[in-house]
Scaffold this motif. Structure first.
Motif, PDB file in Angstrom:
ATOM      1  N   ASN A 108       0.864  -1.181   0.000  1.00 39.47           N
ATOM      2  CA  ASN A 108       0.000   0.000   0.000  1.00 39.47           C
ATOM      3  C   ASN A 108       0.901   1.231   0.000  1.00 39.47           C
ATOM      4  O   ASN A 108       1.278   1.720   1.058  1.00 39.47           O
ATOM      5  N   PRO A 109       1.294   1.708  -1.181  1.00 40.32           N
ATOM      6  CA  PRO A 109       2.276   2.779  -1.228  1.00 40.32           C
ATOM      7  C   PRO A 109       1.746   4.099  -0.666  1.00 40.32           C
ATOM      8  O   PRO A 109       0.645   4.519  -1.017  1.00 40.32           O
ATOM      9  N   VAL A 110       2.514   4.699   0.245  1.00 41.70           N
ATOM     10  CA  VAL A 110       2.240   6.052   0.734  1.00 41.70           C
ATOM     11  C   VAL A 110       3.558   6.808   0.564  1.00 41.70           C
ATOM     12  O   VAL A 110       4.387   6.839   1.484  1.00 41.70           O
ATOM     13  N   PRO A 111       3.779   7.397  -0.618  1.00 40.65           N
ATOM     14  CA  PRO A 111       5.071   8.034  -0.880  1.00 40.65           C
ATOM     15  C   PRO A 111       5.426   9.093   0.156  1.00 40.65           C
ATOM     16  O   PRO A 111       6.602   9.266   0.498  1.00 40.65           O
ATOM     17  N   GLU A 112       4.408   9.778   0.722  1.00 41.76           N
ATOM     18  CA  GLU A 112       4.685  10.822   1.722  1.00 41.76           C
ATOM     19  C   GLU A 112       5.329  10.223   2.964  1.00 41.76           C
ATOM     20  O   GLU A 112       6.167  10.850   3.604  1.00 41.76           O
ATOM     21  N   THR A 113       4.939   9.013   3.336  1.00 48.11           N
ATOM     22  CA  THR A 113       5.529   8.360   4.510  1.00 48.11           C
ATOM     23  C   THR A 113       6.966   7.929   4.189  1.00 48.11           C
ATOM     24  O   THR A 113       7.872   8.097   4.998  1.00 48.11           O
ATOM     25  N   TYR A 114       7.149   7.385   2.988  1.00 45.61           N
ATOM     26  CA  TYR A 114       8.510   7.024   2.584  1.00 45.61           C
ATOM     27  C   TYR A 114       9.415   8.265   2.613  1.00 45.61           C
ATOM     28  O   TYR A 114      10.524   8.224   3.162  1.00 45.61           O
ATOM     29  N   ASP A 115       8.930   9.364   2.021  1.00 42.26           N
ATOM     30  CA  ASP A 115       9.736  10.589   1.959  1.00 42.26           C
ATOM     31  C   ASP A 115      10.087  11.094   3.363  1.00 42.26           C
ATOM     32  O   ASP A 115      11.186  11.590   3.597  1.00 42.26           O
ATOM     33  N   LEU A 116       9.134  10.947   4.284  1.00 43.70           N
ATOM     34  CA  LEU A 116       9.377  11.389   5.661  1.00 43.70           C
ATOM     35  C   LEU A 116      10.495  10.563   6.298  1.00 43.70           C
ATOM     36  O   LEU A 116      11.409  11.110   6.925  1.00 43.70           O
ATOM     37  N   LEU A 117      10.441   9.243   6.133  1.00 39.57           N
ATOM     38  CA  LEU A 117      11.475   8.388   6.724  1.00 39.57           C
ATOM     39  C   LEU A 117      12.844   8.710   6.105  1.00 39.57           C
ATOM     40  O   LEU A 117      13.841   8.826   6.823  1.00 39.57           O
ATOM     41  N   GLU A 118      12.872   8.892   4.807  1.00 42.69           N
ATOM     42  CA  GLU A 118      14.145   9.206   4.145  1.00 42.69           C
ATOM     43  C   GLU A 118      14.697  10.547   4.630  1.00 42.69           C
ATOM     44  O   GLU A 118      15.876  10.668   4.953  1.00 42.69           O
ATOM     45  N   GLU A 119      13.809  11.542   4.710  1.00 48.25           N
ATOM     46  CA  GLU A 119      14.228  12.868   5.185  1.00 48.25           C
ATOM     47  C   GLU A 119      14.772  12.771   6.616  1.00 48.25           C
ATOM     48  O   GLU A 119      15.784  13.383   6.961  1.00 48.25           O
ATOM     49  N   ALA A 120      14.101  11.973   7.452  1.00 52.06           N
ATOM     50  CA  ALA A 120      14.515  11.835   8.853  1.00 52.06           C
ATOM     51  C   ALA A 120      15.879  11.145   8.951  1.00 52.06           C
ATOM     52  O   ALA A 120      16.732  11.545   9.743  1.00 52.06           O
ATOM     53  N   LEU A 121      16.097  10.111   8.142  1.00 56.93           N
ATOM     54  CA  LEU A 121      17.380   9.398   8.205  1.00 56.93           C
ATOM     55  C   LEU A 121      18.514  10.302   7.705  1.00 56.93           C
ATOM     56  O   LEU A 121      19.615  10.293   8.260  1.00 56.93           O
ATOM     57  N   LEU A 122      18.230  11.108   6.673  1.00 55.43           N
ATOM     58  CA  LEU A 122      19.252  12.038   6.176  1.00 55.43           C
ATOM     59  C   LEU A 122      19.571  13.090   7.235  1.00 55.43           C
ATOM     60  O   LEU A 122      20.728  13.458   7.442  1.00 55.43           O
ATOM     61  N   SER A 123      18.536  13.564   7.934  1.00 56.36           N
ATOM     62  CA  SER A 123      18.739  14.550   8.988  1.00 56.36           C
ATOM     63  C   SER A 123      19.571  13.950  10.124  1.00 56.36           C
ATOM     64  O   SER A 123      20.451  14.601  10.681  1.00 56.36           O
ATOM     65  N   LEU A 124      19.303  12.688  10.422  1.00 55.01           N
ATOM     66  CA  LEU A 124      20.032  11.991  11.486  1.00 55.01           C
ATOM     67  C   LEU A 124      21.502  11.747  11.098  1.00 55.01           C
ATOM     68  O   LEU A 124      22.359  11.611  11.962  1.00 55.01           O
ATOM     69  N   GLU A 125      21.774  11.714   9.815  1.00 54.16           N
ATOM     70  CA  GLU A 125      23.178  11.613   9.381  1.00 54.16           C
ATOM     71  C   GLU A 125      23.934  12.899   9.716  1.00 54.16           C
ATOM     72  O   GLU A 125      25.125  12.883   9.954  1.00 54.16           O
ATOM     73  N   SER A 126      23.205  14.032   9.710  1.00 51.52           N
ATOM     74  CA  SER A 126      23.914  15.297   9.916  1.00 51.52           C
ATOM     75  C   SER A 126      23.990  15.708  11.381  1.00 51.52           C
ATOM     76  O   SER A 126      24.696  16.646  11.721  1.00 51.52           O
ATOM     77  N   GLY A 127      23.269  15.035  12.262  1.00 55.80           N
ATOM     78  CA  GLY A 127      23.355  15.395  13.679  1.00 55.80           C
ATOM     79  C   GLY A 127      22.496  14.478  14.525  1.00 55.80           C
ATOM     80  O   GLY A 127      21.752  13.663  13.997  1.00 55.80           O
ATOM     81  N   PRO A 128      22.607  14.633  15.870  1.00 52.90           N
ATOM     82  CA  PRO A 128      21.902  13.707  16.768  1.00 52.90           C
ATOM     83  C   PRO A 128      20.391  13.914  16.772  1.00 52.90           C
ATOM     84  O   PRO A 128      19.900  14.963  16.351  1.00 52.90           O
TER      85      PRO A 128
END
Ligand SMILES: [Zn+2]
Length: 258
Positions: A108-128
């Motif tokens: 059940n694709p929800v691209p907005e949820t995928y984008d949120l997880l990706e954005e969060a993981l990228l943010s976590l790469e740059s800081g705690p």
């Protein structure tokens, strides 16, 4: 069976037999899928570290039917960088992934949820992971899953939340009421368990839900921080299917540091 592909994040994996892996992904185009990587534990060519927890990938797979495991053909590694492998960030990353897993369903694709997880993981790469970042992720995830209560009006009368006093929150219903509607709700039930939430805290929750995650990550959260965690914890608990394993890991790390 044609080969399909999508950007994806590895949510979890387990070893299967001598050399295979069974892996669950959140894909952007197909929703959550689980597949088997034959020989994945030995094949650096088809699966170059791309079936590890939190790997951001492009996955190629075939699938006979939605009831079967997908057959993973190969998986290109797109990220993360090594900063996400630091134990505390990895634990919080696992928390983000586990929440996303529980709030999504297979195929059940929800691209907005995928984008949120990706954005969060990228943010976590740059800081705690900070309190503002975690609460913002949780609120956005609830919203994109269709589970977020209105934060700008009373759920009962649709009027402003702060009338004759601060708003109330009903943890069993997962909604906010104005003071008057909370009293009315209380008169029809013996215990609705509601508690008062300060208007500035509701305003802060609204802001966290709207601001980009990276901005939230560097935003201090002092007054009302514990209340926000408790309140959003109630909201999440209404929709979680099973306890979150990553929380135990986060607690263990905090215990080790204190
Ligand atoms: Zn009301």
């Amino acid at each position: 069976m044609e080969t399909r592909s999508s950007q994806a994040v590895v949510l979890r994996w387990r070893a299967y037999g001598e050399s295979d892996k069974i892996v669950t992904f959140l894909t952007r185009d197909f929703g959550k899928i689980t597949g088997i990587g034959k020989g994945a534990r030995n094949s650096r060519r088809r699966f170059p570290n791309s079936l590890e927890l939190l790997a951001r990938v492009r996955v190629y797979f075939r699938q006979r039917s939605e009831a079967n495991l997908a057959f993973l053909e190969s998986c290109e590694l797109l990220g993360p960088n090594s900063s996400l492998m630091e134990p505390e960030r990895l634990a919080y990353g696992a928390y983000l992934a586990e929440l996303a897993e529980q709030m999504t369903i297979d195929w059940n694709p929800v691209p907005e949820t995928y984008d949120l997880l990706e954005e969060a993981l990228l943010s976590l790469e740059s800081g705690p992971a900070t309190a503002s970042f975690l609460r913002a992720y949780e609120l956005k995830l609830l919203e994109r899953s269709g589970f977020a209560p209105p934060l700008h009006e009373c759920s009962r009368c649709q009027g402003p939340l702060a009338v004759d006093g601060d708003p109330h929150f009903g943890p069993l219903q997962g909604v906010f009421w104005c003071r008057r509607c909370a009293s009315a709700a209380r008169s029809t039930a013996t215990d609705i368990g509601d508690f008062v939430v300060s208007s500035p805290l509701v305003a802060r929750l609204r802001a966290l839900r709207e601001w980009p995650l990276e901005r939230c990550r560097v935003e201090p959260f002092d007054a009302g921080r514990e209340d926000a965690a408790r309140l959003i914890g109630y909201l999440l608990s209404l929709h979680l299917i099973r306890p979150l394993k990553s929380l135990r890991l986060i607690e263990q790390l905090a215990h080790k540091q204190s």
